[in-house]
Design an enzyme around this catalytic site. Structure first.
Site, PDB file in Angstrom:
ATOM      1  N   LYS A 252       0.859  -1.186   0.000  1.00 25.92           N
ATOM      2  CA  LYS A 252       0.000   0.000   0.000  1.00 25.92           C
ATOM      3  C   LYS A 252       0.894   1.233   0.000  1.00 25.92           C
ATOM      4  CE  LYS A 252      -3.960   2.223   2.252  1.00 25.92           C
ATOM      5  NZ  LYS A 252      -3.548   3.583   1.955  1.00 25.92           N
ATOM      6  N   PHE A 343      -1.918  -1.203 -10.194  1.00 26.85           N
ATOM      7  CA  PHE A 343      -2.468  -2.415  -9.587  1.00 26.85           C
ATOM      8  C   PHE A 343      -3.725  -2.909 -10.290  1.00 26.85           C
ATOM      9  CE2 PHE A 343      -3.331   1.249  -6.730  1.00 26.85           C
ATOM     10  CZ  PHE A 343      -4.700   1.378  -6.908  1.00 26.85           C
ATOM     11  N   ARG A 419     -16.798   0.955  -1.526  1.00 25.02           N
ATOM     12  CA  ARG A 419     -15.830   0.531  -0.512  1.00 25.02           C
ATOM     13  C   ARG A 419     -16.311  -0.817   0.005  1.00 25.02           C
ATOM     14  NH1 ARG A 419     -12.130   3.397   2.336  1.00 25.02           N
ATOM     15  NH2 ARG A 419     -12.969   5.456   1.958  1.00 25.02           N
ATOM     16  N   LYS A 425      -7.488  -3.076   3.705  1.00 24.44           N
ATOM     17  CA  LYS A 425      -6.159  -2.547   3.997  1.00 24.44           C
ATOM     18  C   LYS A 425      -5.711  -2.932   5.395  1.00 24.44           C
ATOM     19  CE  LYS A 425      -8.268   1.982   4.539  1.00 24.44           C
ATOM     20  NZ  LYS A 425      -8.333   3.368   4.169  1.00 24.44           N
TER      21      LYS A 425
HETATM   22  P1  ATP Z   1      -6.116   6.125   2.980  1.00 28.59           P
HETATM   23  O1  ATP Z   1      -6.280   7.449   3.664  1.00 28.59           O
HETATM   24  O2  ATP Z   1      -5.840   4.953   3.885  1.00 28.59           O
HETATM   25  O3  ATP Z   1      -5.217   6.164   1.775  1.00 28.59           O
HETATM   26  P2  ATP Z   1      -8.447   6.348   1.368  1.00 28.59           P
HETATM   27  O4  ATP Z   1      -9.784   6.628   1.967  1.00 28.59           O
HETATM   28  O5  ATP Z   1      -7.771   7.454   0.640  1.00 28.59           O
HETATM   29  O6  ATP Z   1      -7.537   5.752   2.502  1.00 28.59           O
HETATM   30  P3  ATP Z   1      -8.900   3.615   0.664  1.00 28.59           P
HETATM   31  O7  ATP Z   1      -9.633   3.063  -0.483  1.00 28.59           O
HETATM   32  O8  ATP Z   1      -9.477   3.417   1.987  1.00 28.59           O
HETATM   33  O9  ATP Z   1      -8.588   5.144   0.350  1.00 28.59           O
HETATM   34  O10 ATP Z   1      -7.478   2.970   0.711  1.00 28.59           O
HETATM   35  C1  ATP Z   1      -6.905   2.589  -0.467  1.00 28.59           C
HETATM   36  C2  ATP Z   1      -6.057   3.723  -1.006  1.00 28.59           C
HETATM   37  O11 ATP Z   1      -4.711   3.335  -0.908  1.00 28.59           O
HETATM   38  C3  ATP Z   1      -6.342   3.905  -2.469  1.00 28.59           C
HETATM   39  O12 ATP Z   1      -7.286   4.928  -2.696  1.00 28.59           O
HETATM   40  C4  ATP Z   1      -4.990   4.240  -3.057  1.00 28.59           C
HETATM   41  O13 ATP Z   1      -4.818   5.645  -3.129  1.00 28.59           O
HETATM   42  C5  ATP Z   1      -3.991   3.711  -2.059  1.00 28.59           C
HETATM   43  N1  ATP Z   1      -3.250   2.508  -2.510  1.00 28.59           N
HETATM   44  C6  ATP Z   1      -1.916   2.349  -2.416  1.00 28.59           C
HETATM   45  N2  ATP Z   1      -1.541   1.160  -2.852  1.00 28.59           N
HETATM   46  C7  ATP Z   1      -2.660   0.509  -3.249  1.00 28.59           C
HETATM   47  C8  ATP Z   1      -2.914  -0.774  -3.801  1.00 28.59           C
HETATM   48  N3  ATP Z   1      -1.936  -1.644  -4.012  1.00 28.59           N
HETATM   49  N4  ATP Z   1      -4.194  -1.097  -4.095  1.00 28.59           N
HETATM   50  C9  ATP Z   1      -5.198  -0.231  -3.861  1.00 28.59           C
HETATM   51  N5  ATP Z   1      -5.017   0.998  -3.346  1.00 28.59           N
HETATM   52  C10 ATP Z   1      -3.755   1.379  -3.037  1.00 28.59           C
END
Ligand code: ATP
Length: 595
Positions: A252, A343, A419, A425
């Site tokens: 991530k 990804f 979501r 995560k």
């Molecule tokens: P966070 O603040 O934890 O980044 P978020 O609300 O922005 O969360 P989430 O969908 O909850 O977004 O967490 C996934 C986020 O992590 C994605 O939006 C992306 O920007 C990032 N990310 C990084 N690596 C990956 C991956 N391998 N697969 C999916 N998302 C990834």
């Protein structure tokens, strides 16, 4: 269609404090609108003239607006400037000016929706040396023909302050009610919207052709797909239980989400998590991605990180944000070089891939992408029924400077805009048992006292409830601000100020000032407790109680997120429950409840 009819609806929408009433008013407006101009009415209702991702900026400054208003009404700019603070709102000022105009307009014509919309498009598109004068003349033309109520809304739209608080989700509700025999088809409509988030065009299609029209909507190069998002869990074991035994675990990266659209001629457009067009600041991403998938039409999903040019180490997200700029792009590119890790692939050479299982999409991605130094496939492992293997990979990810893992179900489809539990995560902050920061929306404020007189003492913060499209309060936040941040609060929040609680805000507290839910802040608290006051999670964990974040501290604005990207009620409830399972003993629970 006369614009005054639309303006009358806006007046009613503004006055309503119930979400269902708002949907009902929108439904009536949409039914009364001729289908061929419904797209225009929908954009205007959202305070815009095009879908957000097109980045069309009206952005007329207030000075410019006053000049146009003065030209149209014969009231001096000086007088308008004096009157402005008294009325406190640009729309009210325009309404007052038109009502009290001294200039006679001899050829006054009734304004139509088309006339207003076309003029606004002209205003947005005029460029060049004499652009300002031309914009003022066009706008003055509108004000000359406008009735006072029309002037109110024209002024707000051109200054990007319409603030009706109508969001895309509310529009979908109203469209389903108006044209699709009620809420039964709402899901299908939303699914199409998720892959084609041009709400204006969708509105026009369903008004003209009903449900059949939706079949015409497909993934389209140049139109962003709403990104799939991840759930969270606290341990590798829980994740295995949830989506195992076989998972795809990926690093991530802590950077910026990028959806990259590539044309066979090497043309590239990049969209952010919020679907803004962020192509311009990233010429390097464009160049290297185009090279990596040369000759294809494709939509890829990935994350771009900044790296230290000397060591190749991944740098934190804040460093990458130096790249989000209009000017000095070349210098920033040198100072903050990037790598993009892809990804997912959502579309390739005329074929939509969203419904293919992830493992198939991964094969396609590996085949397609010829990796180079700046465009790579995500680092991942396929792990089969082995928790310790997943833990080891997590540690490796953290050691490499990432936030942890996103663990995915290999059989899952790409659920645009959702979501869901197919992506989970696992972040290092959960493991260290801290509550991780949440992203909350500012919905109200309380005036400060003593040293804080003249600014806000605390902000009323809310979580988002997507199922109901409302915001429920979860804390009053008064700490974590620097002196400058504190002082700047009234100014920063001024554009969102409204007279009464917004229709989509559910609160037991009476704030001194209310806002349209728009501005998102990152908030870190000590723990989540039961609350007799706050409405987030009301009745869902315990009868007659909600949830509150204790000792919330301001960590910064999250201007990369919109209100619908805020932490959800459900996430707060999950965090509360997770916390209970990790607290050392029950006595702590009762202490925090008693306080
Ligand atoms: P966070 O603040 O934890 O980044 P978020 O609300 O922005 O969360 P989430 O969908 O909850 O977004 O967490 C996934 C986020 O992590 C994605 O939006 C992306 O920007 C990032 N990310 C990084 N690596 C990956 C991956 N391998 N697969 C999916 N998302 C990834």
């Amino acid at each position: 269609m006369p614009f005054i009819e639309v303006a009358r609806y806006y007046e009613k929408i503004e006055a309503t404090s119930g979400r269902l009433d708002m949907i009902d008013l929108l439904k009536k407006l949409f039914v009364e609108t001729p289908p061929d101009i419904l797209d225009r009415v929908v954009y205007l209702t959202l305070g815009s003239i095009a879908p957000a991702y097109e980045g069309v900026e009206l952005g007329i400054g207030e000075k410019l607006l006053l000049r146009a208003l003065s030209l149209a009404t014969g009231i001096s700019q000086d007088k308008l400037e004096k009157k402005y603070p008294e009325l406190g709102d640009i729309g009210m000022l325009a309404e007052w000016a038109v009502k009290n105009k001294t200039a006679q307009s001899f050829f006054q014509e009734d304004l139509t929706v088309n006339k207003v919309y076309d003029s606004l498009i002209n205003i947005a598109k005029i460029v060049g040396e004499r652009a300002q004068d031309a914009k003022i003349r066009t706008l003055a033309g509108l004000f000359s023909d406008a009735k006072p109520l029309e002037a109110r809304y024209i002024a707000r739209i051109v200054t990007e302050k319409l603030r009706l608080g109508v969001r895309d989700m509310t529009i979908l509700d109203a469209l389903a009610e108006a044209f699709l025999k009620g809420r039964v088809y709402r899901d299908k409509l939303e699914k199409k919207y998720n892959i084609f988030p041009d709400i204006g065009r969708i509105a026009k299609i369903v008004a003209e052709k009903g449900m059949d029209g939706l079949e015409e909507i497909h993934v389209t190069l140049g139109i962003p797909i709403r990104p799939m998002l991840a759930q969270r869990l606290r341990s590798a074991e829980e994740i295995m239980d949830k989506i195992g035994p076989k998972v795809i675990a990926e690093f991530k990266y802590d950077g910026e989400r990028m959806q990259v659209h590539i044309w066979p001629n090497g043309n590239v457009r990049i969209f952010s998590r919020r679907l803004e067009d962020i192509t311009e600041p990233y010429p390097d991403v464009r160049e290297f991605v185009a090279r990596a998938v040369e000759g294809h039409e494709a939509v890829l999903d990935g994350e771009t990180v900044a790296i230290n040019p000397d060591t190749g180490e991944i740098l934190p997200f804040q460093e990458l944000m130096h790249r989000r700029r209009k000017y000095g792009v070349e210098e920033a590119m040198k100072a903050y070089p990037t790598v993009t890790y892809f990804f997912d692939v959502l579309y390739l050479d005329g074929k939509e891939l969203l419904d293919e299982p992830l493992e198939r999409r991964r094969e396609i991605l590996l085949d397609l992408l010829k990796e180079n130094e700046k465009a790579k496939v995500v680092e991942y492992e396929v792990i089969d029924n082995n928790v310790s293997e997943l833990e080891r990979f997590f540690e490796q990810a953290v050691e490499r400077g990432t936030e942890g893992l996103v663990v995915k179900d290999p059989k899952s489809q790409y659920q645009a805009g959702v979501r869901g539990w197919s992506w989970i995560k696992l972040k290092r902050s959960y493991i260290s048992k801290m509550i991780e920061p949440v992203d909350l929306v500012v919905v109200g404020a309380f005036w400060g006292k003593g040293r804080r007189a003249g600014t806000y003492g605390a902000l009323l913060m809310a979580a988002y409830v997507p199922e109901e499209d409302v915001f429920k309060t979860v804390c009053k936040m008064g700490s974590g601000f620097s002196d400058e941040e504190l002082e700047s609060l009234p100014k920063i929040l001024e554009p969102y100020k409204i007279e009464h609680r917004h229709a989509s805000v559910i609160s037991n507290l009476e704030a001194d000032v209310w806002f349209v839910p728009q501005k998102v802040a990152q908030v870190l608290g000590d723990e989540i407790t039961l609350s007799p006051t706050h409405t987030c999670g009301w009745g869902k964990v315990k009868k007659d109680a909600g949830l509150a974040i204790r000792f919330p501290r301001f960590m910064g604005w999250r201007d990369d997120k919109g209100p619908q990207d805020a932490t959800t009620e459900k996430e707060i409830i999950d965090m509360y429950k997770m916390q209970l399972t990790t607290l050392p003993d029950a006595s702590e629970v009762s202490i925090s409840e008693k306080r």
